[in-house]
Structure formats: C-alpha cells, structure tokens
Design a protein around this motif. Structure first.
Motif, short mmCIF file in Angstrom:
data_model
loop_
_atom_site.label_atom_id
_atom_site.label_comp_id
_atom_site.label_asym_id
_atom_site.label_seq_id
_atom_site.Cartn_x
_atom_site.Cartn_y
_atom_site.Cartn_z
N GLN A 174 22.77 29.63 31.43
CA GLN A 174 23.51 29.95 32.65
C GLN A 174 24.97 30.05 32.25
O GLN A 174 25.34 29.74 31.12
CB GLN A 174 23.31 28.87 33.71
CG GLN A 174 23.78 27.49 33.30
CD GLN A 174 23.47 26.44 34.35
OE1 GLN A 174 23.09 26.77 35.47
NE2 GLN A 174 23.61 25.17 34.00
N HIS A 199 28.99 32.09 33.35
CA HIS A 199 29.80 32.94 34.24
C HIS A 199 30.55 33.96 33.41
O HIS A 199 30.65 33.84 32.18
CB HIS A 199 30.79 32.08 35.04
CG HIS A 199 31.69 31.23 34.18
ND1 HIS A 199 32.84 31.71 33.58
CD2 HIS A 199 31.60 29.92 33.81
CE1 HIS A 199 33.43 30.74 32.90
NE2 HIS A 199 32.70 29.65 33.02
N SER A 208 34.02 36.98 33.76
CA SER A 208 35.14 37.52 34.53
C SER A 208 35.74 38.68 33.77
O SER A 208 35.63 38.77 32.54
CB SER A 208 36.20 36.44 34.81
OG SER A 208 36.63 35.83 33.61
N GLN A 258 35.33 35.22 39.66
CA GLN A 258 34.46 34.90 38.54
C GLN A 258 33.01 34.96 39.03
O GLN A 258 32.66 34.39 40.06
CB GLN A 258 34.80 33.50 38.05
CG GLN A 258 34.13 33.09 36.77
CD GLN A 258 34.59 31.71 36.34
OE1 GLN A 258 34.05 30.70 36.80
NE2 GLN A 258 35.57 31.66 35.48
N GLU A 259 32.16 35.67 38.29
CA GLU A 259 30.77 35.85 38.72
C GLU A 259 29.85 34.92 37.94
O GLU A 259 30.03 34.69 36.74
CB GLU A 259 30.34 37.30 38.54
CG GLU A 259 31.14 38.25 39.42
CD GLU A 259 30.37 39.51 39.74
OE1 GLU A 259 29.12 39.45 39.83
OE2 GLU A 259 31.02 40.56 39.89
N THR A 260 28.85 34.39 38.63
CA THR A 260 27.95 33.40 38.06
C THR A 260 26.74 34.06 37.40
O THR A 260 26.20 35.04 37.91
CB THR A 260 27.46 32.42 39.14
OG1 THR A 260 28.60 31.77 39.72
CG2 THR A 260 26.52 31.38 38.56
#
Length: 369
Positions: free
Chosen positions: A239, A241, A243, A258-260
């Motif tokens: 997992q 993130h 950006s 910021q995308e996960t």
C-alpha cells in the motif's frame, strides 16, 4: 562513433555474497542485453568505481548507457533466486529513459498476481528508435520502498512505470540510471569537434530545448510500503501513496491531493496502468510556441508554466502590437505551479496587453548592435 556504456550488473538490495554467487548468471544476462544491438567491444574498465564496466561502439547516432539489475526479495529471506532481472536503456547526454524491461525470475513466476505482465528481454531492442514527439514536459520518477520487500518493490515498480511512460512518448528521468550517464568517456582526438563556433554567433535570447535538459518539469513521487501476506505465501502486499509535483517549487501539480494506493498484492503492471493516466493530463506540450498571459497587474504579467517553456530570468519576449517584455522572477503565489512574472517594457497605448495575449520568445540577438 557513438558509444554504449554498460556498467556491471547491480544487486538489489546490495549483497556482496549474492554478487559473487550469481556472478556468471549476471555476466551472461548483461551479454544477452548487449547482443540486442549491433555492438563492437572497445574497452573494459579495470579499476575505479566502474571496474568491470564495458564500453562498446554501436550503430546509433547518440551515446547511451544500459543498466542491468538482479533484484532479490530481501537481503535475509533465504537464498532463493532473483525475483526479477531488469535492463534499462538511457541516453547518455540527458539521462533520459528510453525503455526498461523486467524479466521475472523462474522461481517466482507462479507467485505473480494475474494482472502482472510477463515480458521478454527482446522488447528492449526497439527502445533506441522510440519517438518522443510531440514532446511534453520531462518527468522525474522517485520511487521509495519501505518495509517488507521495500527495495525490490521500488526498483521493479520504477522499471515498470518508467517503461509505461516511455512507451507513451514521455521523457522520463529515473534513478535507475545511477551515475552511469554522468561518467565522462574520453574519445580520441580524431572524434573531437574541430572547433567551437564563436560565442557572439550563438548568443541569443531563445530558450534551450527543455526536452534536452536533465532537469524535469514534473516529479512523480511514489511511496510503497510492503507487508507479508498470509503464510505460506511470501509474495508481498503493498500500500502507499503517490503525488505529482511541479518542479522546482515542489507545488502539487494541478493542486491535486496526495492519492492513496490501496492494500493489495504487489502488482507493478497494475500500478503503472493506474498512475500513468493521472500524470499525462498535467504535462505541458513543448511544441507550443505561444505563451499565453494568465493575468496582468500594473506593469507585470503572469504566464502559466513559465519554467516548462524553458524561460529564464532576464529572457526577452515579444507580444502583439510591438509589446516587449522580460522575465524578472518565478512565483507560486498566483495559484499556478511554476508561473513566470514578466515586466512590460513597451506596449501599444491603444491595445495594452491583457489576459489571453499570446507571447513568443524574442528572436533578436542581444546586445543589439
């Protein structure tokens, strides 16, 4: 004649014992990579930081660097074979990634998630001939791996994402290049340029070609955090993130958050297919010659993506009705990521510059006689 520089295969994560244990397999892999192109061995470096590197001549019109890697799951997880072998090709003058191939290790192919592509080394053969037109903003890749399989995920993820972007015609700068493209290669005197043109003949106010620069306009930062799945599986879950930043001010491009990256089995092919479409709309076309004024305040105008256009402080521009301007600074206060602020030196009294006006680089040679 142009050269191809091939440093020794690098072990990831670093493990001196594995470097000795797999030396023959690594040398054979590098030889397979070099056999993709018509090369003639010229020299092998015997000492220094690049000891074991090979310098070859090849039938292309530019110098290049080919980096090779053996990637293992970790430095301590048993003595299984490599998870993947990576071969990446770069232009030497600007460290641009031309292509990268990930070949999965035979001991791990049954563990791969279904959405992971199984690629062949021969796919790298046509990378030198790739077209990067129409040109767009160069991109800097920065991939960080943490926890379980951290280094392995970072190298493999960077290879697959870099290949995805390069196949889309994007100029990519990647840490996979290492220091190879910065090494000086001395050529015989017969191959050196006969003379340099007079500086007065070449000094113009035009911008350098942004695509030829080692400086990227956009940075894609990815952080992957690995954890072990349920035994007996040893394939990692990941997992994290990512950006997208506008350089050099490190502003979030397009003001995106910021995308996960959701927790799932590590599947670099799927990650590349997810992340690349997020980046592409934020890239600037380098074929566009007109620079549009975003706003005006007093004697100053703002142009969006000034750095992406290759503008520099002091550079001169011209506009409609005889307008003349020059760049005085860059700023982010306007809400744009890399805006340039220009001072209006002269303009038409009847039709002053306003938002929407189109500017071009001043073709005049300075100082004007």
């Amino acid at each position: 004649m142009p050269i191809l520089f091939a440093p020794p295969v690098q072990v990831v994560p670093f493990d001196a014992e594995r470097g000795v244990e797999h030396r023959k397999a690594m040398e054979d892999f590098r030889a397979q990579v070099l056999s993709l192109w018509q090369t003639t061995s010229k020299e092998e470096i015997k000492q220094g930081g690049f000891r074991g590197a090979r310098i070859l001549e090849w039938n292309r019109d530019f110098d290049a660097v080919v980096k090779t890697y053996f990637v293992f799951s970790s430095a301590s997880q048993g003595r299984r074979g490599e998870v993947a072998r990576i071969a990446s090709l770069f232009r030497k003058d600007n460290c641009q990634l031309l292509g990268s191939v990930t070949v999965w290790g035979s001991e791990w192919t049954n563990s791969l998630p279904p959405e992971t592509d199984k690629t062949e080394l021969t796919l790298l053969k046509n990378a030198p001939a790739r077209s990067f037109t129409p040109r767009k903003s160069p991109v800097r890749l920065s991939t960080e791996g943490q926890g379980y399989w951290g280094s392995a995920m970072a190298w493999i993820g960077e290879s697959q994402l870099g290949e995805k972007l390069a196949s889309e015609g994007i100029v990519v700068h990647s840490d996979l290049s290492g220091l190879g493209c910065f090494r000086e290669v001395t050529k015989p005197a017969s191959e050196q340029p006969a003379s340099q043109p007079d500086k007065a003949e070449t000094a113009t106010s035009s911008a350098p070609d942004p695509a030829a620069s080692k400086r990227a306009h956009r940075q894609l930062k990815i952080v992957l955090s690995g954890q072990q799945g349920k035994p007996p599986s040893v394939w990692p879950l990941t997992q994290g993130h990512f950006s997208i930043l506008s350089l050099p001010f490190n502003e979030l491009a397009g003001k995106q958050k910021q995308e996960t990256i959701a927790l799932a089995p590590f599947a670099p092919t799927a990650l590349a297919r997810t992340i690349a479409p997020k980046l592409l709309p934020l890239l600037h076309s380098l074929e566009e010659k007109n620079i549009v004024v975003s706003q005006r305040e007093g004697r100053f105008v703002t142009v969006e993506r000034g750095l992406a256009f290759g503008l520099r402080i002091g550079m001169h521009l011209v506009g409609p009705d005889g307008a003349r301007l020059h760049v005085i600074r860059f700023a982010t206060q306007s809400g744009l990521e890399d805006a340039a602020i220009l001072l209006i030196r002269t303009e038409s009294k009847t039709t002053p510059l306003a938002a929407g006006a189109q500017l071009q680089l001043d073709p005049a040679v300075y100082p004007v006689p």
